[in-house]
Design an enzyme around this catalytic site. Structure first.
Site, PDB file in Angstrom:
ATOM      1  N   LYS A 132       0.840  -1.210   0.000  1.00 51.49           N
ATOM      2  CA  LYS A 132       0.000   0.000   0.000  1.00 51.49           C
ATOM      3  C   LYS A 132       0.875   1.261   0.000  1.00 51.49           C
ATOM      4  O   LYS A 132       0.643   2.199  -0.770  1.00 51.49           O
ATOM      5  CB  LYS A 132      -0.923  -0.003   1.230  1.00 51.49           C
ATOM      6  CG  LYS A 132      -1.815   1.231   1.289  1.00 51.49           C
ATOM      7  CD  LYS A 132      -2.801   1.162   2.417  1.00 51.49           C
ATOM      8  CE  LYS A 132      -2.201   1.494   3.723  1.00 51.49           C
ATOM      9  NZ  LYS A 132      -2.356   2.791   4.275  1.00 51.49           N
ATOM     10  N   ASP A 150      -6.604   2.141   1.369  1.00 52.77           N
ATOM     11  CA  ASP A 150      -6.563   2.204   2.830  1.00 52.77           C
ATOM     12  C   ASP A 150      -7.963   1.860   3.339  1.00 52.77           C
ATOM     13  O   ASP A 150      -8.830   1.448   2.557  1.00 52.77           O
ATOM     14  CB  ASP A 150      -6.094   3.592   3.308  1.00 52.77           C
ATOM     15  CG  ASP A 150      -7.039   4.696   2.867  1.00 52.77           C
ATOM     16  OD1 ASP A 150      -8.053   4.409   2.187  1.00 52.77           O
ATOM     17  OD2 ASP A 150      -6.775   5.862   3.207  1.00 52.77           O
TER      18      ASP A 150
END
Ligand code: SF4
Length: 226
Positions: A132, A150
């Site tokens: 991420k 997220d």
């Protein structure tokens, strides 16, 4: 010849454009001046809000613009400066290690005196750089067609039934397939900001949401509130 979009993809793009109208721009809310600062800010933002990271970096950036600056700081000083972010012990350690690696890898051709890897498999070899984190850095610094998920992106995408996923990593993978490259640049930030400020986890603003008519989750939520 460009691939024909499915009805679902067309609906997603139309909803994305609505989100983008509400939250225009495609810049990160993290404050940074150099590529290295962005990398460190994104590393620190794991389990910490961008707002809190910006509070910390408003002081830290007076001392740190590049990996060499981190190595020149006392470890205890770095640790103290980032104390208010979650997992500051581990993050201070990994910021040091990352700085060391970037300094070791630099070549005389590196304009900045270091290079942030532009390949996701190389970037994720750095300490505390998860997939991420890497996707955010690659998207923001190098305009690569990435969509990091997220908790906000994961929530919004599932509520709008774009995906049916349990993990943000899966959401990210599916969105990168569903959303064509032309729209990835607006997708990343528009969805995050929508989740952060409008489609919030506990009290989403469904009644004032322009997507309510198309959102079954929101309609159920509004009914329950009555
Ligand atoms: Fe989120 Fe509610 Fe809008 Fe659906 S209607 S996208 S749940 S704010």
């Amino acid at each position: 010849m460009p691939k024909k979009l499915t009805l679902k993809q067309q609906a997603i793009i139309s909803q994305l454009l609505t989100m983008h109208e509400m939250f225009p721009g495609n810049e990160t809310e993290l404050v940074y001046d150099t590529p290295f600062q962005l990398l460190i800010a994104v590393m620190m933002s794991a389990q910490t809000t961008d707002k809190q990271v910006n509070v910390v970096t408003s002081v830290l950036w007076n001392f740190v613009t590049c990996p060499q600056d981190v190595l020149a700081l006392w470890h205890d000083r770095l640790h103290d400066m980032i104390r208010s972010v979650n997992y500051h012990n581990a993050k201070a350690k990994h910021i040091y290690e990352t700085s060391q690696i970037l300094c070791d890898q630099r070549s005389t051709d590196d304009e900045l005196g270091y290079q942030i890897p532009q390949d996701i498999s190389l970037l994720t070899t750095l300490p505390w750089v998860w997939v991420k984190t890497a996707k955010v850095v690659l998207h923001v610094l190098f305009w690569q067609h990435r969509i990091a998920a997220d908790t906000h992106v994961h929530r919004v995408a599932n509520r709008l039934a774009w995906v049916r996923t349990k993990q943000p990593e899966k959401t990210s993978e599916k969105l990168e397939t569903l959303i064509t490259n032309d729209y990835k640049s607006i997708a990343h930030h528009s969805i995050i900001l929508r989740g952060r400020y409008h489609c919030k986890a506990v009290k989403p603003n469904c009644t004032s949401c322009p997507l309510l008519e198309q959102c079954k989750w929101g309609q159920k939520f509004v009914t329950k509130q009555k």
